[in-house]
Design an enzyme around this catalytic site. Structure first.
Site, PDB file in Angstrom:
ATOM      1  N   ASP A  68       0.901  -0.994  -0.322  1.00 29.18           N
ATOM      2  CA  ASP A  68      -0.021   0.059  -0.015  1.00 29.18           C
ATOM      3  C   ASP A  68       0.915   1.269  -0.007  1.00 29.18           C
ATOM      4  O   ASP A  68       2.201   1.055   0.434  1.00 29.18           O
ATOM      5  CB  ASP A  68      -0.936   0.211   1.105  1.00 29.18           C
ATOM      6  CG  ASP A  68      -0.308   0.099   2.474  1.00 29.18           C
ATOM      7  OD1 ASP A  68       0.789  -0.386   2.593  1.00 29.18           O
ATOM      8  OD2 ASP A  68      -0.586   0.882   3.533  1.00 29.18           O
ATOM      9  N   GLU A 132      -0.050  -0.690   5.694  1.00 31.09           N
ATOM     10  CA  GLU A 132       1.222  -0.322   6.751  1.00 31.09           C
ATOM     11  C   GLU A 132       0.968   1.237   6.736  1.00 31.09           C
ATOM     12  O   GLU A 132       1.420   1.701   7.873  1.00 31.09           O
ATOM     13  CB  GLU A 132       2.483  -0.561   6.069  1.00 31.09           C
ATOM     14  CG  GLU A 132       3.790  -0.351   7.236  1.00 31.09           C
ATOM     15  CD  GLU A 132       4.204   1.033   6.885  1.00 31.09           C
ATOM     16  OE1 GLU A 132       5.202   1.377   7.876  1.00 31.09           O
ATOM     17  OE2 GLU A 132       3.710   1.791   5.989  1.00 31.09           O
ATOM     18  N   HIS A 346       7.081   9.463   0.002  1.00 29.76           N
ATOM     19  CA  HIS A 346       5.810  10.303   0.280  1.00 29.76           C
ATOM     20  C   HIS A 346       5.813  11.759  -0.404  1.00 29.76           C
ATOM     21  O   HIS A 346       5.027  12.540  -0.262  1.00 29.76           O
ATOM     22  CB  HIS A 346       5.529  10.531   1.742  1.00 29.76           C
ATOM     23  CG  HIS A 346       5.397   9.183   2.794  1.00 29.76           C
ATOM     24  ND1 HIS A 346       4.707   9.245   3.846  1.00 29.76           N
ATOM     25  CD2 HIS A 346       5.566   8.046   2.309  1.00 29.76           C
ATOM     26  CE1 HIS A 346       4.456   8.106   4.134  1.00 29.76           C
ATOM     27  NE2 HIS A 346       5.063   7.310   3.159  1.00 29.76           N
TER      28      HIS A 346
END
Length: 373
Positions: A68, A132, A346
């Site tokens: 994920d 996660e 990210h």
């Protein structure tokens, strides 16, 4: 199969933003089955998980990770976040470093080792979750409980989070700080600001509480951990009037703590301060994980040897950063984290150089050989 790039691209093209899977675990299962892995979907609730194992004997090395990813966000991407485009020798896409690239590198490493040594001793397994980056309630922690009931807890576990800081292999995470959130509401007596003797100002009490909690450091750090950090993250009164003493005031704290503290000891400290300064209060505590440390020993030594041999550098043993699923594994067996350079995780235009992805796969292959002999 020994090149991780095609599998990394296939995984990135699955839009598996937590809690969606979008076929990512099926892609992974299709890559593992031809290598002799028995694959099982171990879903809890709506959380997708995959457990795959090859071999039945020991030692048993597990690779833990996740497919994920966080949302692409509103940042400016110069490419499709799920396009898995290679441009200038660099693979772009959400999950390229965190951590679909790492998952692909481990599968390619296994394929390369088995190509050289078809009768590899021991067992290899993968525990891959789809949750996660989310609440992590029904992912790794639940699968580990399921494995414990089956008697399949590994001898050691490598989590493929992007731990490297500047160069591949420069950092091995051998532990993580614990993380505790606290919400404190101090109750007083509302009143007119011109008549404070008729009121009990909860803001003043809350200020004293916060001062007592932050005036002195909780510790000076330890060999592997930096000092514990207590941070006030918000103070809220919700009072629009300038002449009214409010009836209550709330503050929130986050504490990142080392092995000198536990959820219980920190909770006791907060309660003691509240008892002294604000007898009327509400307190809620949420601990997402205790601190843990895998001390230098056979497993960590094997990882260090692998980095030395493959990357030609001495890795630092580190415990910084946030939390990861390693906090769940640490309750069952020695665990450490070793992965790609995490500079772009990210972020918009998350990416990893293709050469580095292949180097990571070679490093994981070396780890397998060091651990399984």
């Amino acid at each position: 199969m020994t090149d991780p790039l095609p599998l990394a691209q296939a995984l990135i093209r699955c839009r598996s933003v937590t809690p969606a899977d979008d076929g990512a675990l099926a892609v992974l299962e299709a890559a593992l089955a031809p290598l002799g892995f028995a694959c099982q979907r171990v879903d809890f609730g709506t959380t997708p998980n995959l457990y795959a194992r090859r071999g039945t004997g020991g030692p048993h090395l597990m690779f833990a990770g996740h497919t994920d990813v966080v949302p692409p966000g509103q940042g400016h991407w110069t490419t499709d976040p799920f396009g898995a485009e290679v441009r200038g020798g660099v693979l772009y896409g959400r999950g390229a470093t965190d951590m679909k690239g790492g998952v692909a590198a481990f599968v390619a490493a296994i394929a390369a080792v088995l190509e050289r040594r078809p009768a590899l001793p021991g067992s290899l397994s993968l525990l891959i979750t789809g949750d996660e980056e989310g609440p992590a309630l029904d992912g790794t922690v639940k699968v580990l409980g399921w494995l414990k009931d089956r008697g399949e807890i590994p001898d050691c576990c490598l989590v493929g989070e992007p731990t490297s800081k500047v160069e591949l292999g420069d950092t091995i995470k051998v532990g993580r700080r614990g993380s505790l959130n606290a919400a404190i509401t101090v109750h007083g007596t509302q009143g007119h600001a011109a008549y404070p003797q008729r009121a009990d100002n909860p803001v003043h009490r809350l200020v004293r509480v916060l001062h007592a909690l932050t005036a002195e450091p909780l510790d000076q750090g330890t060999r592997f951990f930096e000092p514990t950090s207590l941070q006030v993250t918000s103070v809220d009164v919700g009072n629009p009037a300038t002449n009214v003493i409010p009836g209550s005031a709330t503050a929130r704290l986050n504490i990142r703590f080392n092995e000198l503290h536990t959820e219980a000891s920190l909770t006791a400290r907060i309660k003691a301060v509240l008892a002294a300064e604000a007898p009327r209060h509400d307190l809620s505590i949420e601990c997402s994980g205790e601190s843990f440390l895998t001390s230098p020993g056979p497993f960590v030594d094997a990882l260090v040897r692998a980095v030395r041999a493959e990357c030609g550098r001495e890795p630092s043993l580190d415990t910084g950063g946030g939390t990861s699923d390693a906090r769940f594994v640490a309750k069952h067996c020695p665990v450490a984290e070793l992965g790609a350079v995490g500079a772009t995780m990210h972020k918009a235009d998350e990416c990893t150089p293709v050469d580095e992805l292949r180097a990571l796969s070679r490093l994981y292959a070396r780890v397998i050989e060091e651990v399984l002999g």
